[in-house]
Scaffold this motif. Structure first.
Motif, PDB file in Angstrom:
ATOM      1  N   PRO A 146      50.032   5.120   2.559  1.00  0.00           N
ATOM      2  CA  PRO A 146      49.401   5.758   3.726  1.00  0.00           C
ATOM      3  C   PRO A 146      48.816   4.755   4.709  1.00  0.00           C
ATOM      4  N   LEU A 147      48.229   3.670   4.198  1.00  0.00           N
ATOM      5  CA  LEU A 147      47.643   2.674   5.089  1.00  0.00           C
ATOM      6  C   LEU A 147      48.708   2.038   5.977  1.00  0.00           C
ATOM      7  N   PHE A 148      49.831   1.673   5.380  1.00  0.00           N
ATOM      8  CA  PHE A 148      50.891   1.055   6.171  1.00  0.00           C
ATOM      9  C   PHE A 148      51.459   2.059   7.171  1.00  0.00           C
ATOM     10  N   PHE A 149      51.650   3.279   6.737  1.00  0.00           N
ATOM     11  CA  PHE A 149      52.213   4.315   7.616  1.00  0.00           C
ATOM     12  C   PHE A 149      51.287   4.574   8.801  1.00  0.00           C
ATOM     13  N   LEU A 150      49.992   4.773   8.532  1.00  0.00           N
ATOM     14  CA  LEU A 150      49.021   5.041   9.589  1.00  0.00           C
ATOM     15  C   LEU A 150      48.890   3.847  10.531  1.00  0.00           C
ATOM     16  N   GLY A 151      48.749   2.653   9.948  1.00  0.00           N
ATOM     17  CA  GLY A 151      48.574   1.458  10.763  1.00  0.00           C
ATOM     18  C   GLY A 151      49.771   1.181  11.653  1.00  0.00           C
ATOM     19  N   THR A 152      50.975   1.422  11.139  1.00  0.00           N
ATOM     20  CA  THR A 152      52.179   1.184  11.935  1.00  0.00           C
ATOM     21  C   THR A 152      52.251   2.141  13.117  1.00  0.00           C
ATOM     22  N   ILE A 153      51.888   3.391  12.907  1.00  0.00           N
ATOM     23  CA  ILE A 153      51.863   4.357  14.018  1.00  0.00           C
ATOM     24  C   ILE A 153      50.881   3.900  15.092  1.00  0.00           C
ATOM     25  N   ILE A 154      49.674   3.499  14.671  1.00  0.00           N
ATOM     26  CA  ILE A 154      48.661   3.043  15.625  1.00  0.00           C
ATOM     27  C   ILE A 154      49.136   1.778  16.338  1.00  0.00           C
ATOM     28  N   PHE A 155      49.765   0.872  15.584  1.00  0.00           N
ATOM     29  CA  PHE A 155      50.286  -0.370  16.169  1.00  0.00           C
ATOM     30  C   PHE A 155      51.266  -0.073  17.307  1.00  0.00           C
ATOM     31  N   PHE A 156      52.216   0.831  17.071  1.00  0.00           N
ATOM     32  CA  PHE A 156      53.224   1.109  18.089  1.00  0.00           C
ATOM     33  C   PHE A 156      52.663   1.944  19.244  1.00  0.00           C
ATOM     34  N   ILE A 157      51.672   2.788  18.954  1.00  0.00           N
ATOM     35  CA  ILE A 157      50.995   3.486  20.054  1.00  0.00           C
ATOM     36  C   ILE A 157      50.309   2.476  20.962  1.00  0.00           C
ATOM     37  N   GLY A 158      49.594   1.526  20.354  1.00  0.00           N
ATOM     38  CA  GLY A 158      48.933   0.495  21.147  1.00  0.00           C
ATOM     39  C   GLY A 158      49.919  -0.341  21.938  1.00  0.00           C
TER      40      GLY A 158
ATOM     41  N   ALA B 186      43.574  -0.688  31.083  1.00  0.00           N
ATOM     42  CA  ALA B 186      44.313   0.059  30.069  1.00  0.00           C
ATOM     43  C   ALA B 186      45.208  -0.853  29.240  1.00  0.00           C
ATOM     44  N   ASN B 187      45.711  -1.923  29.846  1.00  0.00           N
ATOM     45  CA  ASN B 187      46.539  -2.867  29.097  1.00  0.00           C
ATOM     46  C   ASN B 187      45.751  -3.527  27.973  1.00  0.00           C
ATOM     47  N   TYR B 188      44.489  -3.870  28.245  1.00  0.00           N
ATOM     48  CA  TYR B 188      43.650  -4.470  27.211  1.00  0.00           C
ATOM     49  C   TYR B 188      43.301  -3.453  26.128  1.00  0.00           C
ATOM     50  N   PHE B 189      43.086  -2.212  26.525  1.00  0.00           N
ATOM     51  CA  PHE B 189      42.845  -1.163  25.527  1.00  0.00           C
ATOM     52  C   PHE B 189      44.050  -1.042  24.602  1.00  0.00           C
ATOM     53  N   GLY B 190      45.257  -1.034  25.178  1.00  0.00           N
ATOM     54  CA  GLY B 190      46.459  -0.926  24.366  1.00  0.00           C
ATOM     55  C   GLY B 190      46.595  -2.073  23.386  1.00  0.00           C
ATOM     56  N   GLU B 191      46.304  -3.295  23.835  1.00  0.00           N
ATOM     57  CA  GLU B 191      46.419  -4.444  22.943  1.00  0.00           C
ATOM     58  C   GLU B 191      45.392  -4.377  21.815  1.00  0.00           C
ATOM     59  N   THR B 192      44.187  -3.921  22.142  1.00  0.00           N
ATOM     60  CA  THR B 192      43.164  -3.774  21.097  1.00  0.00           C
ATOM     61  C   THR B 192      43.593  -2.732  20.066  1.00  0.00           C
ATOM     62  N   VAL B 193      44.116  -1.600  20.520  1.00  0.00           N
ATOM     63  CA  VAL B 193      44.599  -0.564  19.601  1.00  0.00           C
ATOM     64  C   VAL B 193      45.727  -1.113  18.728  1.00  0.00           C
ATOM     65  N   GLU B 194      46.596  -1.890  19.331  1.00  0.00           N
ATOM     66  CA  GLU B 194      47.715  -2.479  18.602  1.00  0.00           C
ATOM     67  C   GLU B 194      47.225  -3.289  17.399  1.00  0.00           C
ATOM     68  N   TRP B 195      46.233  -4.143  17.625  1.00  0.00           N
ATOM     69  CA  TRP B 195      45.771  -5.000  16.534  1.00  0.00           C
ATOM     70  C   TRP B 195      44.858  -4.273  15.557  1.00  0.00           C
ATOM     71  N   ILE B 196      44.234  -3.194  15.996  1.00  0.00           N
ATOM     72  CA  ILE B 196      43.552  -2.329  15.024  1.00  0.00           C
ATOM     73  C   ILE B 196      44.587  -1.746  14.067  1.00  0.00           C
TER      74      ILE B 196
ATOM     75  N   PHE C 223      47.396  -3.102  13.254  1.00  0.00           N
ATOM     76  CA  PHE C 223      47.856  -4.172  12.355  1.00  0.00           C
ATOM     77  C   PHE C 223      46.837  -4.428  11.253  1.00  0.00           C
ATOM     78  N   ALA C 224      45.556  -4.396  11.592  1.00  0.00           N
ATOM     79  CA  ALA C 224      44.522  -4.591  10.573  1.00  0.00           C
ATOM     80  C   ALA C 224      44.604  -3.502   9.508  1.00  0.00           C
ATOM     81  N   ILE C 225      44.924  -2.283   9.926  1.00  0.00           N
ATOM     82  CA  ILE C 225      45.042  -1.175   8.964  1.00  0.00           C
ATOM     83  C   ILE C 225      46.300  -1.323   8.126  1.00  0.00           C
ATOM     84  N   LEU C 226      47.431  -1.602   8.763  1.00  0.00           N
ATOM     85  CA  LEU C 226      48.691  -1.658   8.004  1.00  0.00           C
ATOM     86  C   LEU C 226      48.724  -2.839   7.045  1.00  0.00           C
ATOM     87  N   SER C 227      47.980  -3.911   7.359  1.00  0.00           N
ATOM     88  CA  SER C 227      47.904  -5.053   6.443  1.00  0.00           C
ATOM     89  C   SER C 227      46.677  -4.985   5.537  1.00  0.00           C
TER      90      SER C 227
END
Length: 259
Positions: A147-159, A195-205, A207-211
């Motif tokens: 679940p962690l990898f699945f959730l984190g990957t979704i958030i990563f690609f949304i970001g 908004a670009n910075y928000f997206g990048e922050t979400v992306e790495w959040i 990654f932190a979850i999926l890893s």
């Protein structure tokens, strides 16, 4: 290569980077990094923006590639997939993003050099964890179904999608050769200045979850410490340039409705 990832030294680097992130967050509320909208000659010798971005982002992509290639875990499925996500981001930032930049802004060498060091250390933190220091029984192939990898990957690609779309919105504001500033009004720019910075922050959040790693958390901390004060400065610059036209929009700096 294993000598570079001795646990004691590695965790000292993580700790120092976490502390420095707090210091940088405070410092950047007082000093605006001199590139892009905040560019000025006070930061010394500069080069073309496209070349500057390429040189600055390349160490993250290259260092991760070397760490991955030399690791005895380099063929393990889970670390490989996570490493590929990191490389996907930095491939875009290194080999695509710089060549889409419009305008004739220049980037100071001092900013480029600081960015190179920052990116290399981030690759060291993430790559070191994925390919050397994570427990041998943590990133088994089953991690990719967790679940962690699945959730984190979704958030990563949304970001990532938010980041890429927001960059496109900014580029589309100007015709070729135009250097004026305009208020972006599409996408998440309806809610935040950057908004670009928000997206990048979400992306790495994501990654932190999926890893599920301390290295990922420190990377998020650094991302926010670097980007949030700049988003605040951009917001202030819009207010100064456009006055009530911008202020009346009620936008936040980087996080919709919050900050």
């Amino acid at each position: 290569m294993e000598n570079l990832f001795h646990p004691t030294g590695y965790y000292i680097v993580l700790t120092v980077m976490a502390v420095l992130a707090v210091i940088v967050f405070i410092a950047l509320h007082r000093v605006n990094a001199g590139y892009g909208m905040m560019g000025n000659r006070k930061w010394g010798p500069a080069v073309n923006n496209r070349l500057g971005w390429f040189i600055m982002e390349l160490p993250a992509f290259a260092c991760m590639a070397v760490i991955w290639a030399l690791s005895p875990r380099g063929g393990n499925p889970a670390p490989c997939v996570m490493g590929a996500l990191f490389e996907l981001h930095y491939f875009q930032r290194t080999f695509i993003f710089p060549f889409l930049i419009r305008g004739k802004n220049r980037m100071p060498w001092v900013i480029i050099c600081m960015g190179m060091v920052f990116n290399a250390i981030n690759a060291y933190m993430i790559g070191g964890w994925l390919f050397y220091l994570s427990p041998a029984d943590l990133y088994t192939p089953s991690w990719l179904l967790s679940p962690l990898f699945f959730l984190g990957t979704i958030i990563f690609f949304i970001g990532m999608a938010i980041n890429l779309h927001s960059d496109h919105v900014i580029r589309s504001l100007r015709a070729p050769g135009d250097s004026k500033h305009y208020i972006p009004n599409k996408g998440l720019y309806k809610y935040v200045a950057s908004a670009n910075y928000f997206g990048e922050t979400v992306e790495w959040i994501g990654f932190a979850i999926l890893s599920w790693s301390i290295a990922g958390v420190v990377f998020v901390l650094w991302t926010f410490a670097n980007l949030a004060p700049r988003a605040r400065a951009i917001h202030k610059k819009y207010c100064n340039e456009f006055g009530d036209q911008y202020a009346s929009l009620g936008r936040r700096f980087i996080i919709p409705f919050l900050y």
